[in-house]
Scaffold this active site. Structure first.
Site, PDB file in Angstrom:
ATOM      1  N   CYS A 135       0.825  -1.202   0.000  1.00  0.00           N
ATOM      2  CA  CYS A 135       0.000   0.000   0.000  1.00  0.00           C
ATOM      3  C   CYS A 135       0.863   1.258   0.000  1.00  0.00           C
ATOM      4  O   CYS A 135       1.407   1.651   1.038  1.00  0.00           O
ATOM      5  CB  CYS A 135      -0.937  -0.007   1.213  1.00  0.00           C
ATOM      6  SG  CYS A 135      -1.988   1.456   1.288  1.00  0.00           S
ATOM      7  N   CYS A 138      -0.455   4.125   2.184  1.00  0.00           N
ATOM      8  CA  CYS A 138      -0.207   3.915   3.619  1.00  0.00           C
ATOM      9  C   CYS A 138       1.268   4.140   3.958  1.00  0.00           C
ATOM     10  O   CYS A 138       1.584   4.788   4.949  1.00  0.00           O
ATOM     11  CB  CYS A 138      -0.547   2.481   4.047  1.00  0.00           C
ATOM     12  SG  CYS A 138      -2.012   1.789   3.307  1.00  0.00           S
ATOM     13  N   ASP A 139       2.154   3.579   3.171  1.00  0.00           N
ATOM     14  CA  ASP A 139       3.554   3.490   3.579  1.00  0.00           C
ATOM     15  C   ASP A 139       4.531   4.331   2.752  1.00  0.00           C
ATOM     16  O   ASP A 139       5.698   4.457   3.123  1.00  0.00           O
ATOM     17  CB  ASP A 139       4.010   2.015   3.513  1.00  0.00           C
ATOM     18  CG  ASP A 139       3.217   1.138   4.464  1.00  0.00           C
ATOM     19  OD1 ASP A 139       2.794   1.650   5.519  1.00  0.00           O
ATOM     20  OD2 ASP A 139       3.004  -0.045   4.158  1.00  0.00           O
TER      21      ASP A 139
END
Ligand code: NDP
Length: 311
Positions: A135, A138-139
């Site tokens: 992701c 997200c990261d």
């Protein structure tokens, strides 16, 4: 559990727990079945920095603990079991746990989520969360200023590569064929982004590194040439699989298995069964959007129970 439950929730990610918070505060005394991975996909994430309300960030597992505690505070019963079979043929819905217990409920909220697909390499698994991620939204932030790679040729890979290209000096896009599967507009974005380098006919042999990702070994599947490229982040974007297998034949779904809901609601084709979170969303897939649809499902369930004179 002999009595018919007013509200049964399947799944324990942000959607399921948010549904539980709303349903329990509304007096529906919900029972939530966590499934095999209590907390869902966020429990395999490290830091979450984009969920509103956590100005200093929080780890995924801690956040899901907070969600669970909040749901339990209002009376949600959390059961650490998997629902493995359903029967949605009657007005009252029946589900079975893996151990064979039969449970009846007036409303069912499905929030079983989706799982990222992985390449299946040992090194990918070993370095998961240490530079390997599924992701970028997200990261990606943790890799700003660093060279990264994205695997895949669909819309997700194209989107993740263009997202990362804003944070990283160079993004290597590894495509196993000689063309992208992504939509034309996403392809154009990839080709018009100067710091994305597309490696055609390229597959990953190994993600390199011991404590963290340091590089990758890739092979050109036409020439068999192997090369090593230094990178710090390795993003796998080869698709997600919604966890909806047990609903086949009951709930309308698209060809990849995402549950269909009536637009603007969480209602499915079965009265009293509602869907929320990633099990019905292949576009946004964020914790906060999942939580939002979990809230919708609880409100829709409450309205259904009122309309049917159950509460
Ligand atoms: P897709 O299934 O569309 O694409 C998966 C990609 O990964 C393909 O290019 C596939 O290659 C590649 N792939 C699969 N397995 C491997 C493997 N083992 N090794 C290397 N590459 C592999 O998945 P997406 O997640 O991209 O998209 C899913 C759906 O969601 C699509 O309908 C998409 O349009 C939609 N979506 C829409 C978005 C939007 O509208 N903003 C954003 C993201 C997704 P190959 O082509 O060779 O099969």
């Amino acid at each position: 559990m002999a009595d018919t439950l007013k509200c049964l929730i399947i799944g324990s990610g942000p959607a399921g727990y948010t549904a539980a918070i709303y349903a329990s505060r509304a007096g529906l005394t919900p029972v939530l079945f966590t499934g095999k991975e209590p907390g869902g996909q966020l429990t395999i994430t490290t830091d979450v920095e984009n969920y509103p309300g956590y100005p200093d960030g929080i780890t995924g597992p801690e956040m899901m603990e907070d969600f669970r505690k909040q749901a339990e505070r209002f009376g949600t019963e959390v059961r650490y079991e998997l629902i493995s079979k359903v029967d949605f043929s009657g007005d009252i819905h029946t589900v079975w746990t893996e151990s064979g217990e039969e449970i009846k409920a007036n409303t069912v909220i499905i929030s079983t989520g989706a799982s990222a697909k992985w390449l299946g390499l040992e090194s990918e698994q070993r370095l998961n969360n240490k530079g390997v991620s599924a992701c970028a939204v997200c990261d990606g932030f943790f890799f700003r200023g660093k060279e990264v790679a994205v695997v895949g040729g669909g819309d997700t890979a194209a989107e993740e590569a263009t997202y990362l290209a804003k944070l990283c000096p160079k993004v290597h896009l590894l495509v196993r064929r000689d063309e992208l599967r992504a939509s034309k507009i996403m392809q154009d974005r990839v080709f018009n982004t100067a710091n994305i380098e597309v490696h055609w006919n390229t597959e990953t042999v190994e993600v390199l590194g011991t404590e963290e990702v340091e590089g990758m070994k890739v092979i050109n599947n036409q020439t068999q040439e192997i090369s090593t490229i230094p990178i710090k982040g390795f993003f796998v974007a080869i698709g997600h699989k919604p966890n909806t297998e047990i609903f086949k034949g009951w709930i309308d779904m698209d060809k990849t298995g995402y549950l269909k809901t009536v637009p603007g609601t969480s209602r499915t084709n079965v009265a009293g069964v509602f869907a929320s979170g990633d099990a019905q969303d292949n576009v946004y897939r964020q914790a906060v959007t999942a939580a939002g649809t979990g809230c919708m499902a609880a409100l829709d369930a409450e309205r259904y129970l009122v309309e049917h004179g159950i509460i």
